[in-house]
Design a protein around this motif. Structure first.
Motif, PDB file in Angstrom:
ATOM      1  N   MET A 165       0.829  -1.204   0.000  1.00  0.00           N
ATOM      2  CA  MET A 165       0.000   0.000   0.000  1.00  0.00           C
ATOM      3  C   MET A 165       0.866   1.257   0.000  1.00  0.00           C
ATOM      4  O   MET A 165       0.584   2.193  -0.722  1.00  0.00           O
ATOM      5  N   LYS A 166       1.917   1.237   0.817  1.00  0.00           N
ATOM      6  CA  LYS A 166       2.809   2.387   0.896  1.00  0.00           C
ATOM      7  C   LYS A 166       3.461   2.658  -0.459  1.00  0.00           C
ATOM      8  O   LYS A 166       3.585   3.799  -0.886  1.00  0.00           O
ATOM      9  N   LYS A 167       3.865   1.594  -1.154  1.00  0.00           N
ATOM     10  CA  LYS A 167       4.466   1.738  -2.484  1.00  0.00           C
ATOM     11  C   LYS A 167       3.482   2.381  -3.460  1.00  0.00           C
ATOM     12  O   LYS A 167       3.848   3.220  -4.260  1.00  0.00           O
ATOM     13  N   SER A 168       2.223   1.976  -3.374  1.00  0.00           N
ATOM     14  CA  SER A 168       1.193   2.537  -4.257  1.00  0.00           C
ATOM     15  C   SER A 168       1.049   4.035  -4.025  1.00  0.00           C
ATOM     16  O   SER A 168       0.950   4.808  -4.975  1.00  0.00           O
ATOM     17  N   LEU A 169       1.024   4.442  -2.763  1.00  0.00           N
ATOM     18  CA  LEU A 169       0.906   5.866  -2.451  1.00  0.00           C
ATOM     19  C   LEU A 169       2.122   6.641  -2.950  1.00  0.00           C
ATOM     20  O   LEU A 169       1.987   7.752  -3.456  1.00  0.00           O
ATOM     21  N   GLU A 170       3.297   6.055  -2.834  1.00  0.00           N
ATOM     22  CA  GLU A 170       4.506   6.712  -3.321  1.00  0.00           C
ATOM     23  C   GLU A 170       4.455   6.874  -4.839  1.00  0.00           C
ATOM     24  O   GLU A 170       4.864   7.908  -5.369  1.00  0.00           O
ATOM     25  N   LEU A 171       3.940   5.870  -5.537  1.00  0.00           N
ATOM     26  CA  LEU A 171       3.821   5.963  -6.991  1.00  0.00           C
ATOM     27  C   LEU A 171       2.833   7.044  -7.397  1.00  0.00           C
ATOM     28  O   LEU A 171       3.068   7.777  -8.356  1.00  0.00           O
ATOM     29  N   VAL A 172       1.723   7.147  -6.664  1.00  0.00           N
ATOM     30  CA  VAL A 172       0.734   8.190  -6.957  1.00  0.00           C
ATOM     31  C   VAL A 172       1.359   9.562  -6.742  1.00  0.00           C
ATOM     32  O   VAL A 172       1.219  10.458  -7.569  1.00  0.00           O
ATOM     33  N   LYS A 173       2.094   9.733  -5.642  1.00  0.00           N
ATOM     34  CA  LYS A 173       2.742  11.015  -5.372  1.00  0.00           C
ATOM     35  C   LYS A 173       3.754  11.343  -6.462  1.00  0.00           C
ATOM     36  O   LYS A 173       3.862  12.476  -6.896  1.00  0.00           O
ATOM     37  N   LYS A 174       4.514  10.357  -6.916  1.00  0.00           N
ATOM     38  CA  LYS A 174       5.499  10.574  -7.971  1.00  0.00           C
ATOM     39  C   LYS A 174       4.796  10.970  -9.262  1.00  0.00           C
ATOM     40  O   LYS A 174       5.204  11.900  -9.949  1.00  0.00           O
ATOM     41  N   ASP A 233       1.835  12.386  -9.563  1.00  0.00           N
ATOM     42  CA  ASP A 233       1.315  13.740  -9.377  1.00  0.00           C
ATOM     43  C   ASP A 233       2.427  14.765  -9.551  1.00  0.00           C
ATOM     44  O   ASP A 233       2.251  15.792 -10.188  1.00  0.00           O
ATOM     45  N   SER A 234       3.573  14.470  -8.993  1.00  0.00           N
ATOM     46  CA  SER A 234       4.721  15.367  -9.093  1.00  0.00           C
ATOM     47  C   SER A 234       5.134  15.561 -10.543  1.00  0.00           C
ATOM     48  O   SER A 234       5.460  16.668 -10.970  1.00  0.00           O
ATOM     49  N   ASP A 235       5.109  14.480 -11.314  1.00  0.00           N
ATOM     50  CA  ASP A 235       5.457  14.557 -12.732  1.00  0.00           C
ATOM     51  C   ASP A 235       4.479  15.433 -13.506  1.00  0.00           C
ATOM     52  O   ASP A 235       4.860  16.112 -14.457  1.00  0.00           O
ATOM     53  N   LYS A 236       3.228  15.440 -13.105  1.00  0.00           N
ATOM     54  CA  LYS A 236       2.214  16.265 -13.767  1.00  0.00           C
ATOM     55  C   LYS A 236       2.321  17.723 -13.340  1.00  0.00           C
ATOM     56  O   LYS A 236       2.090  18.627 -14.128  1.00  0.00           O
ATOM     57  N   VAL A 237       2.661  17.935 -12.077  1.00  0.00           N
ATOM     58  CA  VAL A 237       2.643  19.266 -11.489  1.00  0.00           C
ATOM     59  C   VAL A 237       3.859  20.101 -11.886  1.00  0.00           C
ATOM     60  O   VAL A 237       3.745  21.296 -12.133  1.00  0.00           O
ATOM     61  N   SER A 238       4.990  19.494 -11.981  1.00  0.00           N
ATOM     62  CA  SER A 238       6.237  20.232 -12.218  1.00  0.00           C
ATOM     63  C   SER A 238       6.198  21.124 -13.469  1.00  0.00           C
ATOM     64  O   SER A 238       6.540  22.308 -13.395  1.00  0.00           O
ATOM     65  N   PRO A 239       5.779  20.604 -14.621  1.00  0.00           N
ATOM     66  CA  PRO A 239       5.725  21.487 -15.803  1.00  0.00           C
ATOM     67  C   PRO A 239       4.697  22.608 -15.648  1.00  0.00           C
ATOM     68  O   PRO A 239       4.919  23.726 -16.117  1.00  0.00           O
ATOM     69  N   LYS A 266      -5.360  24.340 -11.584  1.00  0.00           N
ATOM     70  CA  LYS A 266      -5.172  22.988 -12.120  1.00  0.00           C
ATOM     71  C   LYS A 266      -4.204  22.202 -11.248  1.00  0.00           C
ATOM     72  O   LYS A 266      -4.434  21.032 -10.934  1.00  0.00           O
ATOM     73  N   VAL A 267      -3.103  22.843 -10.868  1.00  0.00           N
ATOM     74  CA  VAL A 267      -2.115  22.184 -10.003  1.00  0.00           C
ATOM     75  C   VAL A 267      -2.767  21.767  -8.693  1.00  0.00           C
ATOM     76  O   VAL A 267      -2.568  20.639  -8.220  1.00  0.00           O
ATOM     77  N   LEU A 268      -3.566  22.643  -8.121  1.00  0.00           N
ATOM     78  CA  LEU A 268      -4.198  22.336  -6.832  1.00  0.00           C
ATOM     79  C   LEU A 268      -5.282  21.273  -6.949  1.00  0.00           C
ATOM     80  O   LEU A 268      -5.576  20.588  -5.968  1.00  0.00           O
ATOM     81  N   ARG A 269      -5.857  21.101  -8.136  1.00  0.00           N
ATOM     82  CA  ARG A 269      -6.793  19.987  -8.327  1.00  0.00           C
ATOM     83  C   ARG A 269      -6.032  18.659  -8.342  1.00  0.00           C
ATOM     84  O   ARG A 269      -6.529  17.650  -7.858  1.00  0.00           O
ATOM     85  N   ILE A 270      -4.819  18.683  -8.892  1.00  0.00           N
ATOM     86  CA  ILE A 270      -3.994  17.471  -8.918  1.00  0.00           C
ATOM     87  C   ILE A 270      -3.444  17.173  -7.527  1.00  0.00           C
ATOM     88  O   ILE A 270      -3.461  16.034  -7.074  1.00  0.00           O
ATOM     89  N   ASN A 271      -2.942  18.219  -6.876  1.00  0.00           N
ATOM     90  CA  ASN A 271      -2.345  18.045  -5.554  1.00  0.00           C
ATOM     91  C   ASN A 271      -2.738  19.224  -4.667  1.00  0.00           C
ATOM     92  O   ASN A 271      -2.051  20.245  -4.640  1.00  0.00           O
ATOM     93  N   PRO A 272      -3.841  19.091  -3.919  1.00  0.00           N
ATOM     94  CA  PRO A 272      -4.344  20.192  -3.103  1.00  0.00           C
ATOM     95  C   PRO A 272      -3.411  20.615  -1.973  1.00  0.00           C
ATOM     96  O   PRO A 272      -3.580  21.690  -1.411  1.00  0.00           O
TER      97      PRO A 272
END
Length: 78
Positions: free
Chosen positions: A1-10, A12-18, A41-47
């Protein structure tokens, strides 16, 4: 489960950075209305994106939306 959350965060980060880079460019061009759209848009991806929350407050202030900026500050302090 922890790995899944880390992948989601990664992911999200890939989407947010640009998008964050676009925000900086728009602000350099004083295009605060467009900047605010991308910030949202960024805050919808990662509030919880703290840098973007900060940028939203600054951008709202630059648009003379002081009340909205103050509300954003107060909400994030709770």
């Amino acid at each position: 489960m922890k790995k899944s959350l880390e992948l989601v965060k990664k992911e999200d980060s890939d989407k947010v950075s640009p998008l964050k880079s676009i925000v900086l460019l728009l602000e350099e061009l004083n295009d605060f209305d467009e900047s605010l759209k991308i910030i949202n848009k960024v805050l919808r991806i990662n509030p919880d994106e703290k840098e973007t929350i900060y940028n939203k407050r600054i951008t709202l202030s630059r648009l003379s939306k002081y009340e909205d900026a103050l509300i954003k500050i107060l909400i994030n302090k709770l």
